[in-house]
Design a protein around this motif. Structure first.
Motif, PDB file in Angstrom:
ATOM      1  N   GLY A   1     -42.913  -2.332  34.393  1.00 40.62           N
ATOM      2  CA  GLY A   1     -43.560  -4.228  33.564  1.00 40.62           C
ATOM      3  C   GLY A   1     -42.989  -5.037  34.589  1.00 40.62           C
ATOM      4  O   GLY A   1     -42.412  -4.879  35.551  1.00 40.62           O
ATOM      5  N   ILE A   2     -43.706  -5.906  33.998  1.00 39.17           N
ATOM      6  CA  ILE A   2     -43.473  -7.577  34.432  1.00 39.17           C
ATOM      7  C   ILE A   2     -42.378  -8.102  34.286  1.00 39.17           C
ATOM      8  O   ILE A   2     -42.826  -8.361  32.799  1.00 39.17           O
ATOM      9  N   GLU A   3     -42.279  -9.452  34.988  1.00 40.15           N
ATOM     10  CA  GLU A   3     -41.065  -9.862  33.968  1.00 40.15           C
ATOM     11  C   GLU A   3     -41.306 -11.263  34.653  1.00 40.15           C
ATOM     12  O   GLU A   3     -41.644 -11.363  35.260  1.00 40.15           O
ATOM     13  N   LEU A   4     -41.508 -12.221  33.641  1.00 38.62           N
ATOM     14  CA  LEU A   4     -41.604 -14.023  34.290  1.00 38.62           C
ATOM     15  C   LEU A   4     -39.989 -14.092  33.871  1.00 38.62           C
ATOM     16  O   LEU A   4     -39.505 -14.300  32.966  1.00 38.62           O
ATOM     17  N   ILE A   5     -39.808 -15.355  35.069  1.00 39.69           N
ATOM     18  CA  ILE A   5     -38.443 -15.697  35.089  1.00 39.69           C
ATOM     19  C   ILE A   5     -38.979 -17.489  35.124  1.00 39.69           C
ATOM     20  O   ILE A   5     -39.746 -17.644  36.257  1.00 39.69           O
ATOM     21  N   ASP A   6     -39.158 -17.850  34.833  1.00 41.79           N
ATOM     22  CA  ASP A   6     -39.587 -19.422  34.500  1.00 41.79           C
ATOM     23  C   ASP A   6     -38.364 -20.674  34.884  1.00 41.79           C
ATOM     24  O   ASP A   6     -37.651 -20.360  33.216  1.00 41.79           O
ATOM     25  N   LEU A   7     -38.066 -21.303  35.602  1.00 42.65           N
ATOM     26  CA  LEU A   7     -37.177 -22.083  36.084  1.00 42.65           C
ATOM     27  C   LEU A   7     -36.323 -23.455  35.932  1.00 42.65           C
ATOM     28  O   LEU A   7     -37.370 -23.855  37.010  1.00 42.65           O
ATOM     29  N   LEU A   8     -36.332 -24.194  35.600  1.00 43.90           N
ATOM     30  CA  LEU A   8     -36.283 -25.482  35.708  1.00 43.90           C
ATOM     31  C   LEU A   8     -34.896 -26.333  36.624  1.00 43.90           C
ATOM     32  O   LEU A   8     -33.489 -25.281  36.459  1.00 43.90           O
ATOM     33  N   CYS A   9     -34.844 -26.853  37.686  1.00 46.91           N
ATOM     34  CA  CYS A   9     -33.746 -27.771  38.525  1.00 46.91           C
ATOM     35  C   CYS A   9     -34.136 -28.919  38.049  1.00 46.91           C
ATOM     36  O   CYS A   9     -35.451 -29.355  38.404  1.00 46.91           O
ATOM     37  N   PHE A  10     -32.957 -29.417  38.577  1.00 50.02           N
ATOM     38  CA  PHE A  10     -32.607 -30.610  39.226  1.00 50.02           C
ATOM     39  C   PHE A  10     -31.597 -30.656  39.435  1.00 50.02           C
ATOM     40  O   PHE A  10     -30.286 -30.742  39.642  1.00 50.02           O
ATOM     41  N   ASN A  11     -32.207 -31.935  41.172  1.00 51.22           N
ATOM     42  CA  ASN A  11     -31.528 -32.111  42.326  1.00 51.22           C
ATOM     43  C   ASN A  11     -30.725 -30.725  42.628  1.00 51.22           C
ATOM     44  O   ASN A  11     -29.060 -30.545  43.036  1.00 51.22           O
ATOM     45  N   GLN A  12     -30.976 -29.396  42.991  1.00 50.42           N
ATOM     46  CA  GLN A  12     -30.634 -28.057  43.400  1.00 50.42           C
ATOM     47  C   GLN A  12     -30.571 -27.348  42.605  1.00 50.42           C
ATOM     48  O   GLN A  12     -29.996 -26.370  42.678  1.00 50.42           O
ATOM     49  N   ALA A  13     -29.981 -28.268  40.822  1.00 39.00           N
ATOM     50  CA  ALA A  13     -29.000 -27.277  40.160  1.00 39.00           C
ATOM     51  C   ALA A  13     -30.097 -26.637  38.930  1.00 39.00           C
ATOM     52  O   ALA A  13     -30.489 -27.231  38.079  1.00 39.00           O
ATOM     53  N   GLU A  14     -29.874 -25.397  38.812  1.00 42.96           N
ATOM     54  CA  GLU A  14     -30.692 -24.828  37.175  1.00 42.96           C
ATOM     55  C   GLU A  14     -29.901 -25.024  36.285  1.00 42.96           C
ATOM     56  O   GLU A  14     -28.966 -24.734  36.402  1.00 42.96           O
ATOM     57  N   TYR A  15     -31.427 -25.565  35.231  1.00 42.81           N
ATOM     58  CA  TYR A  15     -30.291 -26.119  34.099  1.00 42.81           C
ATOM     59  C   TYR A  15     -30.898 -25.710  32.318  1.00 42.81           C
ATOM     60  O   TYR A  15     -30.166 -25.284  32.001  1.00 42.81           O
ATOM     61  N   ILE A  16     -32.163 -24.769  33.320  1.00 47.63           N
ATOM     62  CA  ILE A  16     -32.804 -23.847  32.267  1.00 47.63           C
ATOM     63  C   ILE A  16     -33.143 -22.645  32.318  1.00 47.63           C
ATOM     64  O   ILE A  16     -34.105 -23.620  33.320  1.00 47.63           O
ATOM     65  N   ARG A  17     -33.560 -21.532  32.207  1.00 48.64           N
ATOM     66  CA  ARG A  17     -34.405 -20.504  32.339  1.00 48.64           C
ATOM     67  C   ARG A  17     -35.221 -20.303  31.489  1.00 48.64           C
ATOM     68  O   ARG A  17     -34.825 -20.022  30.165  1.00 48.64           O
TER      69      ARG A  17
ATOM     70  N   LYS B   1     -49.941 -11.107  34.945  1.00 50.55           N
ATOM     71  CA  LYS B   1     -50.198  -9.673  34.555  1.00 50.55           C
ATOM     72  C   LYS B   1     -51.517  -9.856  35.813  1.00 50.55           C
ATOM     73  O   LYS B   1     -52.446  -8.820  35.946  1.00 50.55           O
ATOM     74  N   HIS B   2     -52.426 -10.613  35.150  1.00 48.61           N
ATOM     75  CA  HIS B   2     -53.767 -11.214  36.092  1.00 48.61           C
ATOM     76  C   HIS B   2     -53.413 -10.829  37.138  1.00 48.61           C
ATOM     77  O   HIS B   2     -53.807  -9.926  38.269  1.00 48.61           O
ATOM     78  N   ASN B   3     -52.830 -11.873  38.347  1.00 50.50           N
ATOM     79  CA  ASN B   3     -52.102 -11.552  39.943  1.00 50.50           C
ATOM     80  C   ASN B   3     -51.790 -10.196  40.281  1.00 50.50           C
ATOM     81  O   ASN B   3     -51.929 -10.174  41.487  1.00 50.50           O
ATOM     82  N   ALA B   4     -50.967  -9.037  38.909  1.00 51.03           N
ATOM     83  CA  ALA B   4     -50.354  -8.756  39.573  1.00 51.03           C
ATOM     84  C   ALA B   4     -51.253  -7.854  40.030  1.00 51.03           C
ATOM     85  O   ALA B   4     -51.308  -6.426  41.096  1.00 51.03           O
ATOM     86  N   ASP B   5     -52.657  -7.542  38.811  1.00 51.38           N
ATOM     87  CA  ASP B   5     -53.311  -6.769  38.950  1.00 51.38           C
ATOM     88  C   ASP B   5     -54.893  -6.268  40.357  1.00 51.38           C
ATOM     89  O   ASP B   5     -54.696  -5.340  41.397  1.00 51.38           O
ATOM     90  N   ILE B   6     -54.523  -7.750  40.727  1.00 49.94           N
ATOM     91  CA  ILE B   6     -54.991  -8.637  42.278  1.00 49.94           C
ATOM     92  C   ILE B   6     -54.067  -7.786  43.347  1.00 49.94           C
ATOM     93  O   ILE B   6     -54.897  -7.176  44.116  1.00 49.94           O
ATOM     94  N   ASP B   7     -53.314  -7.973  43.164  1.00 50.75           N
ATOM     95  CA  ASP B   7     -51.769  -8.092  43.950  1.00 50.75           C
ATOM     96  C   ASP B   7     -51.961  -5.515  44.320  1.00 50.75           C
ATOM     97  O   ASP B   7     -52.417  -5.661  45.658  1.00 50.75           O
ATOM     98  N   TYR B   8     -51.958  -5.385  43.339  1.00 50.51           N
ATOM     99  CA  TYR B   8     -52.108  -3.808  43.224  1.00 50.51           C
ATOM    100  C   TYR B   8     -52.932  -3.819  44.183  1.00 50.51           C
ATOM    101  O   TYR B   8     -52.897  -2.656  44.551  1.00 50.51           O
ATOM    102  N   SER B   9     -53.730  -4.506  44.157  1.00 52.95           N
ATOM    103  CA  SER B   9     -55.674  -3.296  44.158  1.00 52.95           C
ATOM    104  C   SER B   9     -55.964  -3.856  45.312  1.00 52.95           C
ATOM    105  O   SER B   9     -55.896  -3.089  46.669  1.00 52.95           O
TER     106      SER B   9
END
Length: 72
Positions: free
Chosen positions: A1-17, A58-66
């Motif tokens: 499967g595909i997993e999305l991890i979206d993280l936000l950083c401030f001053n190079q420190a991750e504060y939420i994901r 998922k859209h881009n994974a299909d393109i890359d896989y192809s």
């Protein structure tokens, strides 16, 4: 499967994901914890993150896989 991890950083420190496998935000600082609590209770924000998984990942994974299969 595909997993999305979206993280936000401030001053190079991750504060939420956001992790699509967990389906929620996780905070790593006091500010991140407050935002995670608010964003996890907002179905619209959670829906936007899940929509990114479907529309972008998922859209881009299909393109890359192809493209990989075309080279083999």
């Amino acid at each position: 499967g595909i997993e999305l991890i979206d993280l936000l950083c401030f001053n190079q420190a991750e504060y939420i994901r956001f992790n699509s496998t967990v389906g929620r935000f996780v905070g790593y600082t006091e500010y991140g914890l407050k935002n995670a609590e608010a964003w996890n209770s907002d179905a619209g924000i959670l829906g936007q993150e899940q929509a990114q998984l479907e529309s972008y990942c998922k859209h881009n994974a299909d393109i890359d896989y192809s493209a990989i299969l075309d080279k083999t």
